[in-house]
Design a protein around this motif. Structure first.
Motif, PDB file in Angstrom:
ATOM      1  N   VAL A   1      24.854   7.418  19.460  1.00  0.00           N
ATOM      2  CA  VAL A   1      26.016   6.607  19.109  1.00  0.00           C
ATOM      3  C   VAL A   1      27.253   7.490  19.309  1.00  0.00           C
ATOM      4  CG1 VAL A   1      27.163   5.360  17.241  1.00  0.00           C
ATOM      5  CG2 VAL A   1      24.684   5.243  17.464  1.00  0.00           C
ATOM      6  N   PRO A   2      28.308   6.982  19.923  1.00  0.00           N
ATOM      7  CA  PRO A   2      29.514   7.791  20.148  1.00  0.00           C
ATOM      8  C   PRO A   2      30.096   8.325  18.841  1.00  0.00           C
ATOM      9  CG  PRO A   2      29.623   5.768  21.407  1.00  0.00           C
ATOM     10  CD  PRO A   2      28.437   5.646  20.498  1.00  0.00           C
ATOM     11  N   PRO A   3      30.725   9.490  18.889  1.00  0.00           N
ATOM     12  CA  PRO A   3      31.294  10.061  17.672  1.00  0.00           C
ATOM     13  C   PRO A   3      32.491   9.289  17.124  1.00  0.00           C
ATOM     14  CG  PRO A   3      31.673  11.511  19.548  1.00  0.00           C
ATOM     15  CD  PRO A   3      30.817  10.393  20.026  1.00  0.00           C
ATOM     16  N   ILE A   4      33.242   8.610  17.981  1.00  0.00           N
ATOM     17  CA  ILE A   4      34.366   7.803  17.489  1.00  0.00           C
ATOM     18  C   ILE A   4      34.363   6.461  18.202  1.00  0.00           C
ATOM     19  CG2 ILE A   4      36.035   8.811  19.087  1.00  0.00           C
ATOM     20  CD1 ILE A   4      38.098   8.478  16.732  1.00  0.00           C
ATOM     21  N   LEU A   5      34.463   5.410  17.390  1.00  0.00           N
ATOM     22  CA  LEU A   5      34.419   4.044  17.893  1.00  0.00           C
ATOM     23  C   LEU A   5      35.610   3.271  17.350  1.00  0.00           C
ATOM     24  CD1 LEU A   5      30.731   3.720  16.897  1.00  0.00           C
ATOM     25  CD2 LEU A   5      31.509   3.766  19.245  1.00  0.00           C
ATOM     26  N   PHE A   6      36.111   2.356  18.134  1.00  0.00           N
ATOM     27  CA  PHE A   6      37.231   1.518  17.708  1.00  0.00           C
ATOM     28  C   PHE A   6      36.790   0.058  17.721  1.00  0.00           C
ATOM     29  CE2 PHE A   6      39.487   5.306  18.749  1.00  0.00           C
ATOM     30  CZ  PHE A   6      40.636   5.281  17.988  1.00  0.00           C
ATOM     31  N   ASP A   7      37.166  -0.670  16.682  1.00  0.00           N
ATOM     32  CA  ASP A   7      37.008  -2.116  16.653  1.00  0.00           C
ATOM     33  C   ASP A   7      38.424  -2.668  16.605  1.00  0.00           C
ATOM     34  OD1 ASP A   7      36.719  -4.849  15.835  1.00  0.00           O
ATOM     35  OD2 ASP A   7      34.685  -4.358  15.179  1.00  0.00           O
ATOM     36  N   ASP A   8      38.834  -3.394  17.638  1.00  0.00           N
ATOM     37  CA  ASP A   8      40.226  -3.814  17.766  1.00  0.00           C
ATOM     38  C   ASP A   8      40.464  -5.276  17.374  1.00  0.00           C
ATOM     39  OD1 ASP A   8      38.984  -5.038  19.879  1.00  0.00           O
ATOM     40  OD2 ASP A   8      40.161  -4.050  21.432  1.00  0.00           O
ATOM     41  N   ARG A   9      39.662  -5.802  16.459  1.00  0.00           N
ATOM     42  CA  ARG A   9      39.797  -7.205  16.045  1.00  0.00           C
ATOM     43  C   ARG A   9      40.390  -7.364  14.640  1.00  0.00           C
ATOM     44  NH1 ARG A   9      33.743  -8.811  16.209  1.00  0.00           N
ATOM     45  NH2 ARG A   9      33.623  -6.749  15.285  1.00  0.00           N
ATOM     46  N   ALA A  10      41.177  -6.417  14.176  1.00  0.00           N
ATOM     47  CA  ALA A  10      41.574  -6.344  12.773  1.00  0.00           C
ATOM     48  C   ALA A  10      42.496  -7.448  12.276  1.00  0.00           C
ATOM     49  CB  ALA A  10      42.219  -4.984  12.482  1.00  0.00           C
ATOM     50  N   GLY A  11      43.256  -8.061  13.116  1.00  0.00           N
ATOM     51  CA  GLY A  11      44.204  -9.076  12.639  1.00  0.00           C
ATOM     52  C   GLY A  11      45.485  -8.445  12.111  1.00  0.00           C
ATOM     53  N   ASP A  12      46.329  -9.279  11.521  1.00  0.00           N
ATOM     54  CA  ASP A  12      47.645  -8.826  11.063  1.00  0.00           C
ATOM     55  C   ASP A  12      47.617  -8.333   9.628  1.00  0.00           C
ATOM     56  OD1 ASP A  12      48.774  -9.518  13.515  1.00  0.00           O
ATOM     57  OD2 ASP A  12      49.167 -11.579  12.851  1.00  0.00           O
ATOM     58  N   HIS A  13      48.527  -7.421   9.333  1.00  0.00           N
ATOM     59  CA  HIS A  13      48.688  -6.924   7.969  1.00  0.00           C
ATOM     60  C   HIS A  13      49.810  -7.705   7.289  1.00  0.00           C
ATOM     61  CE1 HIS A  13      51.833  -4.765  10.148  1.00  0.00           C
ATOM     62  NE2 HIS A  13      52.464  -4.689   8.980  1.00  0.00           N
ATOM     63  N   GLY A  14      49.866  -7.573   5.979  1.00  0.00           N
ATOM     64  CA  GLY A  14      50.928  -8.234   5.233  1.00  0.00           C
ATOM     65  C   GLY A  14      51.040  -7.636   3.838  1.00  0.00           C
TER      66      GLY A  14
END
Length: 182
Positions: A20-33
């Motif tokens: 498994v890669p050492p760093i992974l990104f999930d880019d589906r987070a949505g907006d903050h508020g």
């Protein structure tokens, strides 16, 4: 260099015979508020991804003591804790980055909530991101949205991670969780 336990704790995990890669990104987070209830910045979408990811890890790959969830905001920590009140999720540590200094864990899940804002886009922000990700002994998962990638440090890490590990064989799949319908 001679400490085999140190190296073993930091070696990549294998799923289906692949590292498994050492760093992974999930880019589906949505907006903050801003949340009046939690009195600070939150991002419900990323909290749901963190919950799904940790549930998947606990069900297949890891024990609660091997996972640490980090965020720079107390409000997001409170939101995630509220979501983790069930089953084995209760045993997973959830902390702000500041309180996690000096702590290490096999897997760190980092939710920056608002990395595109001014708070994480200065030298102190760079150090905070470094502290968060350097708590991981073997793997870090970062939950972001497109605005978070305006942060130059996260954008650079994201680009390098995609270039190196996002391949047709999709090594990141164990950490790319399906999201339950809302």
């Amino acid at each position: 260099m001679r400490d085999t336990r140190w190296h073993q704790e930091r070696s990549p995990w294998f799923v289906n015979g692949r590292p498994v890669p050492p760093i992974l990104f999930d880019d589906r987070a949505g907006d903050h508020g801003w949340s009046a209830k939690y009195n600070g910045w939150i991002r419900y979408g990323s909290a749901k991804i963190v919950q799904a990811l940790v549930s998947e890890l606990l069900g297949s790959y890891a024990e609660p003591h091997e996972i640490l969830v980090l965020t720079p905001f107390r409000a997001q920590r409170a939101l995630i804790r509220a979501m983790f009140k069930h089953d084995s999720l209760r045993a997973v540590r959830i902390s702000t980055v500041h309180r996690a200094q000096g702590t290490e864990c096999s897997i760190v899940v980092f939710d920056p909530v608002n990395a595109g804002g001014t708070f994480l886009n200065c030298d102190d922000g760079k150090r905070l991101i470094n502290v968060a990700l350097s708590r991981a002994k073997a793997h870090a998962a970062v939950v972001v949205n497109r605005t978070d990638l305006n942060n130059r440090w996260l954008r650079e890490m994201h680009a390098r991670a995609r270039e190196r590990w996002h391949t047709a064989s999709d090594f990141a799949k164990p950490f790319r969780v399906g999201m339950p319908a809302s």
